[in-house]
Design an enzyme around this catalytic site. Sequence first.
Site, PDB file in Angstrom:
ATOM      1  N   ASP A   1      43.765  45.857  35.270  1.00  0.00           N
ATOM      2  CA  ASP A   1      42.281  44.313  34.205  1.00  0.00           C
ATOM      3  C   ASP A   1      41.067  45.160  33.699  1.00  0.00           C
ATOM      4  OD1 ASP A   1      43.918  42.876  34.862  1.00  0.00           O
ATOM      5  OD2 ASP A   1      43.037  42.064  36.786  1.00  0.00           O
TER       6      ASP A   1
ATOM      7  N   ASP B   1      50.290  32.492  33.061  1.00  0.00           N
ATOM      8  CA  ASP B   1      49.138  32.410  34.463  1.00  0.00           C
ATOM      9  C   ASP B   1      48.896  31.078  34.843  1.00  0.00           C
ATOM     10  OD1 ASP B   1      47.901  34.995  33.657  1.00  0.00           O
ATOM     11  OD2 ASP B   1      45.912  34.126  32.946  1.00  0.00           O
TER      12      ASP B   1
END
Length: 256
Positions: A11, A130
Amino acid sequence: MLAKRIIPCLDVTNGRVVKGVNFVELRDAGDPVEIARRYDEQGADEITFLDITATSDGRDLMLHIIEDVASQVFIPLTVGGGVRTVEDVRRLLNAGADKISVNSSAIANPQLVSDATAKYGSQCIVVAIDAKRSSAPGEAPRWEVFTHGGRKATGLDAVEWAREMAARGAGEILLTSMDRDGTKSGFDLELTRAVSDAVPVPVIASGGVGGLQDLADGITRGRADAVLAASIFHYGQHTVGEAKAFMAREGIPVRI
């Protein structure tokens, strides 16, 4: 049976690798090029790069980072974050990405997935989902899709959305449990199973890995085709090689 993949996830925000808990509380984990090189040397099957604030901040693609990584790493790179158009897909592929992950932009414009797969092939388009559990205890399980780095609810059912994206040509689904992200409490295996059973394309399980058994469970109990993790690799708890050796001992086919 095809070999199951282990994919470290980087990330990235503002040019640095970070790791959070439940999509917040971000902690610096280092330089993306150095970390990617380390995972390549450890035998990772792929690496996933996600610019986790590009969409919410309205930032452009991290092309220079991808160019730097691609020049030094020789395993497939999946890149996501801030991808809004088919032209963005082209620019990232030209920078050295092998697959492109779309998330918020697929919800804003589902035709993007159809157009990108028509132009570049299903094999290089990944749809990231997500998902957060929305059902109450005792109810039939349901998960809602969130966008913009987990900040925006969509009202979409995660399993149905995965079906639609596969029907539009997505070659893989990258499925992250927001409830488990960074908690080290294991994958949401019920979510992983529900999506894996619903779509004809590979599912990458993400969110919650705390140890090597969790990785194996994602495959054997979650029915995922690949498992993605960050914290256990970034902070030296385990190497990718240790993860592969463990999975091989569990009878899971992996590339050693």
